[in-house]
Design a protein around this motif. Structure first.
Motif, PDB file in Angstrom:
ATOM      1  N   VAL A 124       0.842  -1.206   0.000  1.00 21.55           N
ATOM      2  CA  VAL A 124       0.000   0.000   0.000  1.00 21.55           C
ATOM      3  C   VAL A 124       0.874   1.253   0.000  1.00 21.55           C
ATOM      4  O   VAL A 124       0.578   2.238  -0.692  1.00 21.55           O
ATOM      5  CB  VAL A 124      -0.944  -0.007   1.218  1.00 21.55           C
ATOM      6  CG1 VAL A 124      -1.684   1.315   1.343  1.00 21.55           C
ATOM      7  CG2 VAL A 124      -1.940  -1.156   1.107  1.00 21.55           C
ATOM      8  N   ALA A 125       1.969   1.232   0.767  1.00 25.87           N
ATOM      9  CA  ALA A 125       2.868   2.386   0.790  1.00 25.87           C
ATOM     10  C   ALA A 125       3.480   2.638  -0.578  1.00 25.87           C
ATOM     11  O   ALA A 125       3.623   3.791  -1.009  1.00 25.87           O
ATOM     12  CB  ALA A 125       3.969   2.162   1.825  1.00 25.87           C
ATOM     13  N   LEU A 126       3.825   1.571  -1.293  1.00 24.88           N
ATOM     14  CA  LEU A 126       4.428   1.733  -2.612  1.00 24.88           C
ATOM     15  C   LEU A 126       3.474   2.360  -3.606  1.00 24.88           C
ATOM     16  O   LEU A 126       3.873   3.207  -4.409  1.00 24.88           O
ATOM     17  CB  LEU A 126       4.917   0.380  -3.137  1.00 24.88           C
ATOM     18  CG  LEU A 126       6.278  -0.085  -2.630  1.00 24.88           C
ATOM     19  CD1 LEU A 126       6.531  -1.527  -3.021  1.00 24.88           C
ATOM     20  CD2 LEU A 126       7.382   0.811  -3.189  1.00 24.88           C
ATOM     21  N   PHE A 127       2.203   1.948  -3.591  1.00 26.62           N
ATOM     22  CA  PHE A 127       1.316   2.609  -4.550  1.00 26.62           C
ATOM     23  C   PHE A 127       0.700   3.876  -3.978  1.00 26.62           C
ATOM     24  O   PHE A 127      -0.050   4.567  -4.667  1.00 26.62           O
ATOM     25  CB  PHE A 127       0.240   1.661  -5.108  1.00 26.62           C
ATOM     26  CG  PHE A 127      -0.869   1.266  -4.188  1.00 26.62           C
ATOM     27  CD1 PHE A 127      -1.007  -0.046  -3.784  1.00 26.62           C
ATOM     28  CD2 PHE A 127      -1.817   2.182  -3.759  1.00 26.62           C
ATOM     29  CE1 PHE A 127      -2.047  -0.438  -2.964  1.00 26.62           C
ATOM     30  CE2 PHE A 127      -2.868   1.809  -2.936  1.00 26.62           C
ATOM     31  CZ  PHE A 127      -2.971   0.483  -2.543  1.00 26.62           C
ATOM     32  N   SER A 128       1.056   4.219  -2.730  1.00 32.59           N
ATOM     33  CA  SER A 128       0.619   5.498  -2.192  1.00 32.59           C
ATOM     34  C   SER A 128       1.461   6.645  -2.734  1.00 32.59           C
ATOM     35  O   SER A 128       0.957   7.735  -2.954  1.00 32.59           O
ATOM     36  CB  SER A 128       0.691   5.494  -0.661  1.00 32.59           C
ATOM     37  OG  SER A 128      -0.207   4.551  -0.130  1.00 32.59           O
ATOM     38  N   HIS A 129       2.734   6.397  -2.929  1.00 31.30           N
ATOM     39  CA  HIS A 129       3.596   7.398  -3.551  1.00 31.30           C
ATOM     40  C   HIS A 129       4.911   6.741  -3.961  1.00 31.30           C
ATOM     41  O   HIS A 129       5.429   5.881  -3.265  1.00 31.30           O
ATOM     42  CB  HIS A 129       3.879   8.573  -2.611  1.00 31.30           C
ATOM     43  CG  HIS A 129       4.343   9.803  -3.344  1.00 31.30           C
ATOM     44  ND1 HIS A 129       5.643   9.970  -3.748  1.00 31.30           N
ATOM     45  CD2 HIS A 129       3.678  10.907  -3.761  1.00 31.30           C
ATOM     46  CE1 HIS A 129       5.761  11.129  -4.371  1.00 31.30           C
ATOM     47  NE2 HIS A 129       4.584  11.719  -4.398  1.00 31.30           N
ATOM     48  N   GLN A 130       5.455   7.193  -5.107  1.00 38.43           N
ATOM     49  CA  GLN A 130       6.676   6.589  -5.620  1.00 38.43           C
ATOM     50  C   GLN A 130       7.880   6.873  -4.741  1.00 38.43           C
ATOM     51  O   GLN A 130       8.880   6.149  -4.797  1.00 38.43           O
ATOM     52  CB  GLN A 130       6.981   7.115  -7.028  1.00 38.43           C
ATOM     53  CG  GLN A 130       5.805   7.055  -7.965  1.00 38.43           C
ATOM     54  CD  GLN A 130       5.033   8.367  -7.957  1.00 38.43           C
ATOM     55  OE1 GLN A 130       4.719   8.897  -6.905  1.00 38.43           O
ATOM     56  NE2 GLN A 130       4.710   8.876  -9.124  1.00 38.43           N
ATOM     57  N   ALA A 131       7.829   7.928  -3.939  1.00 34.63           N
ATOM     58  CA  ALA A 131       8.959   8.248  -3.062  1.00 34.63           C
ATOM     59  C   ALA A 131       9.225   7.137  -2.058  1.00 34.63           C
ATOM     60  O   ALA A 131      10.314   7.085  -1.468  1.00 34.63           O
ATOM     61  CB  ALA A 131       8.714   9.566  -2.333  1.00 34.63           C
ATOM     62  N   THR A 132       8.251   6.245  -1.857  1.00 34.04           N
ATOM     63  CA  THR A 132       8.473   5.111  -0.962  1.00 34.04           C
ATOM     64  C   THR A 132       9.603   4.227  -1.469  1.00 34.04           C
ATOM     65  O   THR A 132      10.257   3.524  -0.692  1.00 34.04           O
ATOM     66  CB  THR A 132       7.181   4.293  -0.819  1.00 34.04           C
ATOM     67  OG1 THR A 132       6.098   5.172  -0.515  1.00 34.04           O
ATOM     68  CG2 THR A 132       7.284   3.272   0.298  1.00 34.04           C
ATOM     69  N   LEU A 133       9.851   4.242  -2.779  1.00 39.39           N
ATOM     70  CA  LEU A 133      10.979   3.491  -3.325  1.00 39.39           C
ATOM     71  C   LEU A 133      12.299   3.969  -2.728  1.00 39.39           C
ATOM     72  O   LEU A 133      13.213   3.169  -2.501  1.00 39.39           O
ATOM     73  CB  LEU A 133      11.008   3.636  -4.854  1.00 39.39           C
ATOM     74  CG  LEU A 133       9.913   2.895  -5.627  1.00 39.39           C
ATOM     75  CD1 LEU A 133       9.912   3.343  -7.079  1.00 39.39           C
ATOM     76  CD2 LEU A 133      10.120   1.394  -5.528  1.00 39.39           C
TER      77      LEU A 133
END
Length: 309
Positions: A124-133
């Motif tokens: 969920v965090a990954l598709f919440s925003h790309q900065a999670t990468l």
């Protein structure tokens, strides 16, 4: 805000709140949704501090530090979140730290529920925003390196747990993450410039510390990082190394050279705030864990002292 394409999680949060606030104005719905988001920010840092074995006192201190932080890119300040529309990214980071807390516990325990929750939350965090990468790229290598160099390394078992969690989390996010790579708005030239090492040094001389959050917050932050690096617990040391890694990337001036060479000129501009979004919650959680240890060590002394005349 700022013509930027945002991911779905922020919209879903707004709509979820709207279900219960249809009698209110939309501006009031947004206000309540962002208030709920602010609670999630504090809870995520408190949850991470608890996973770092800071206990309830440590979790309480960590959440308080996160919610009252007034330093650079406080990742939750009302003006920064609303006016610049950064709150969906901050929401993604909060979800990431919830998932990281479950992942840290899963690596040391046999509970499959922890691993399942870590998969879902990190996805969920990954598709919440790309900065999670950037967060995964900062924290996971530090986690592997520290556990690999611990007194009793068990790299094969750690990778057997870690790799499926990250792979499945990535698969969960692909429905949104891959199409978002077609949009480069998240690398635009807006945002605050990175801070140089000279700026950081002047901040220390003024008593602002590494996070420009005032003497109390900065001293606790510095002590939390030092305590985590010197700790004998792989959990604390790994996230402390990750926080140091993020702060070092955010500070030096090699990104200025990239700007001068016109090689991804916006890279330096996005790195500082993104890396602070990674480092600051970890630092606050480490400070909370340190306070939690202090309270637990003194509790018995206080109890014995108060029981006597």
């Amino acid at each position: 805000p700022l013509n930027t394409v945002y991911t779905a999680t922020g919209t879903l949060l707004i709509l979820a709140v709207r279900i219960f606030t249809q009698h209110l104005e939309w501006t009031q719905t947004y206000a309540l949704a962002i208030l709920l988001f602010r609670c999630l920010v504090g809870l995520s840092v408190a949850r991470l501090a608890y996973a770092l074995k800071g206990g309830f006192p440590g979790a309480l201190v960590a959440g308080f530090l996160a919610l009252t932080d007034f330093g650079d890119h406080s990742e939750g300040g009302w003006f920064y979140d609303v006016f610049y529309g950064v709150w969906p990214m901050s929401l993604a980071m909060a979800i990431f730290f919830f998932g990281l807390a479950d992942l840290l516990e899963f690596l040391d325990e046999t509970s499959r529920s922890r691993g399942f929750r870590a998969m879902v939350l990190l996805g969920v965090a990954l598709f919440s925003h790309q900065a999670t990468l950037l967060a995964i790229g900062s924290v996971m290598p530090a986690l592997v390196i520290v556990r690999m160099t611990s007194t009793r390394p068990n790299l094969r078992e750690d990778l057997k747990k870690l790799v499926p969690v990250l792979v499945i989390a990535g698969l969960i996010s692909l429905w949104w993450l891959l199409p978002m790579f077609g949009f480069t708005a998240w690398l635009d030239d807006h945002g605050q410039y990175y801070r140089s090492t000279e700026d950081t040094g002047f901040g220390f001389a003024r008593g602002e510390g590494i996070l420009r959050g005032g003497p109390w917050g900065s001293v606790l932050a510095a002590m939390g990082i030092l305590y985590g690096v010197l700790s004998g617990q792989p959990r604390r040391r790994s996230v402390a190394v990750a926080a140091l890694f993020a702060v070092i990337i955010a500070s030096p001036g090699w990104f200025l050279w990239l700007d001068m060479a016109r090689y991804m000129p916006s890279l330096g501009r996005i790195v500082f705030p993104r890396m602070m979004m990674i480092a600051k919650p970890i630092v606050f959680a480490l400070a909370g864990a340190m306070i939690g240890d202090l309270v637990s060590r003194l509790r018995h002394s206080w109890r014995d002292g108060l029981s006597e005349p």
